[in-house]
Design a protein around this motif. Structure first.
Motif, short mmCIF file in Angstrom:
data_model
loop_
_atom_site.label_atom_id
_atom_site.label_comp_id
_atom_site.label_asym_id
_atom_site.label_seq_id
_atom_site.Cartn_x
_atom_site.Cartn_y
_atom_site.Cartn_z
N UNK A 1 0.82 -1.08 0.06
CA UNK A 1 0.17 0.10 -0.13
C UNK A 1 0.80 1.17 0.16
N UNK A 2 2.01 1.07 0.50
CA UNK A 2 2.89 2.40 0.79
C UNK A 2 4.25 2.46 0.09
N UNK A 3 4.55 1.31 -0.44
CA UNK A 3 6.13 1.28 -0.85
C UNK A 3 5.95 1.55 -2.32
N UNK A 4 7.09 1.49 -2.97
CA UNK A 4 7.27 1.79 -4.33
C UNK A 4 6.47 0.91 -5.14
N UNK A 5 5.74 1.29 -6.17
CA UNK A 5 5.16 0.38 -7.39
C UNK A 5 6.08 -0.17 -8.10
N UNK A 6 6.44 -1.49 -8.02
CA UNK A 6 7.66 -2.03 -8.60
C UNK A 6 7.33 -3.35 -8.97
N UNK A 7 7.81 -3.82 -9.81
CA UNK A 7 7.89 -5.42 -10.07
C UNK A 7 8.65 -6.29 -8.95
N UNK A 8 9.27 -5.63 -8.11
CA UNK A 8 10.32 -6.15 -7.28
C UNK A 8 9.37 -6.63 -6.13
N UNK A 9 7.95 -6.06 -6.14
CA UNK A 9 7.03 -6.30 -5.17
C UNK A 9 5.76 -6.41 -5.78
N UNK A 10 5.31 -7.43 -6.36
CA UNK A 10 4.36 -7.25 -7.35
C UNK A 10 2.92 -6.91 -7.02
N UNK A 11 2.63 -7.19 -5.94
CA UNK A 11 1.23 -6.81 -5.32
C UNK A 11 1.04 -5.18 -5.32
N UNK A 12 2.22 -4.54 -5.28
CA UNK A 12 2.24 -3.08 -5.43
C UNK A 12 1.45 -2.63 -6.60
N UNK A 13 1.45 -3.36 -7.73
CA UNK A 13 0.84 -2.86 -9.07
C UNK A 13 -0.65 -2.73 -8.90
N UNK A 14 -1.39 -3.39 -7.77
CA UNK A 14 -2.58 -3.39 -7.62
C UNK A 14 -3.05 -1.83 -7.31
N UNK A 15 -2.10 -0.96 -7.01
CA UNK A 15 -2.56 0.29 -6.43
C UNK A 15 -2.86 1.08 -7.78
N UNK A 16 -2.55 0.53 -8.93
CA UNK A 16 -2.72 1.21 -10.11
C UNK A 16 -4.05 0.79 -10.70
N UNK A 17 -4.73 -0.01 -10.08
CA UNK A 17 -6.11 -0.47 -10.78
C UNK A 17 -7.17 0.53 -10.00
N UNK A 18 -8.21 0.82 -11.06
CA UNK A 18 -9.20 1.90 -10.47
C UNK A 18 -10.29 1.11 -9.56
N UNK A 19 -10.39 -0.21 -9.39
CA UNK A 19 -11.40 -0.79 -8.45
C UNK A 19 -10.80 -2.03 -7.68
N UNK A 20 -9.81 -1.64 -6.72
CA UNK A 20 -9.23 -2.67 -5.94
C UNK A 20 -9.54 -2.44 -4.59
N UNK A 21 -9.82 -3.46 -3.77
CA UNK A 21 -9.76 -3.43 -2.37
C UNK A 21 -9.22 -4.29 -1.54
#
Length: 288
Positions: free
Chosen positions: A252-272
């Motif tokens: 939720x708060x780290x860098x959006x990066x392939x090094x931590x794949x779950x961070x990519x969910x922050x770019x989705x417009x309907x995620x919870x």
């Protein structure tokens, strides 16, 4: 890159990591970039998961979908059993469940359905309690036909909801980080494929499913890709393990990066995100 620049970059990354680790539970709930629902126990999280599966299915049908497509994990365990109970006599025959992944044996094929670790075996066993005409269709990614998942999704009009958990490496499904693929756009394009499981993933899975017997965890798996996951209309993440305290903060708060794949969910417009309250505890050391 010279040693000084490398050291400075390492320090910067450690600073980000430390700031993430020290984010309090209240800060997560108040400032998360994604909606976070906190539940008091694992049992309540499983009940919530099951109720959302059924509600999302009914909502998609009410919205005009002839057939509903979900991408689903087997873990946490229990949501499918509860979903069947909640459905009562209602049919689930217009639902297709695409399992996120399955372990592979040394021969490159699915592990046997008699293996207690088999995800497809668990799913088939749960839904076999329903009459055949009321069961959902269960699709398991085939290591020999990995393109079939994408074709199914395209033919079916897209994935309505992807449900998932987060691994200790930040993986969704078995999308562990890949060396040299830190770029989030490149990682987001990864499709269904066969993967070698990271040492960390095999180790933590041995703790949660195999009493620490890491040698019993297969070395490879077939997994849906980030492309299929991120392409879903909605994403719901469930977290119920105490070792996910660091993972939720990185996600939720780290860098959006392939090094931590779950961070990519922050770019989705309907995620919870739906968590057991213990997952919000600070990931700080305690001897026990």
């Amino acid at each position: 890159m010279n040693n000084a620049a490398s050291s400075e970059q390492d320090c910067e990354k450690e600073g980000i990591g430390r700031r993430c680790r020290l984010i309090s539970a209240n800060e997560i709930l108040e400032h998360s970039p994604l909606p976070v629902e906190c539940l008091p126990s694992n049992e309540s999280l499983i009940d919530r998961f099951a109720s959302l599966l059924l509600a999302d299915y009914r909502s998609a049908l009410a919205g005009g979908r002839d057939r509903v497509l979900f991408i689903v994990p087997v873990g946490p365990v229990g949501q499918f059993d509860t979903m069947v109970e909640l459905a009562g006599g209602a049919s689930l025959d217009r639902l297709t469940l695409i399992l996120m992944d399955e372990y592979l044996g040394d021969d490159g094929n699915w592990i046997s359905e008699t293996d207690p670790l088999s995800f497809r075996s668990h799913a088939h066993r749960v839904f076999s309690s329903l009459p055949e005409t009321r069961r959902p269709e269960i699709v398991v990614p085939n290591p020999a036909l990995t393109k079939e998942v994408g074709r199914l999704i395209e033919a079916g009009g897209g994935v309505d909801v992807c449900y998932g958990g987060v691994g200790i490496t930040g993986h969704l499904a078995f999308n562990d980080p890949v060396a040299g693929l830190e770029d989030p756009d490149a990682f987001a394009r990864l499709e269904t494929r066969v993967v070698a499981l990271s040492r960390e993933t095999r180790l933590i899975n041995s703790v949660t499913a195999c009493r620490g017997n890491v040698d019993r965890i297969p070395a490879s798996a077939v997994t849906v890709g980030m492309k299929e996951i991120l392409g879903a209309r909605r994403i719901r993440i469930f977290m119920n393990r105490d070792w996910q305290c660091a993972a939720i903060r990185k996600m939720l708060f780290g860098e959006i990066t392939g090094s931590f794949p779950a961070s990519l969910v922050r770019r989705h417009d309907c995620a919870s995100v739906h968590v057991v309250e213990g997952v919000l505890d600070l990931p700080e050391p305690t001897l026990r």
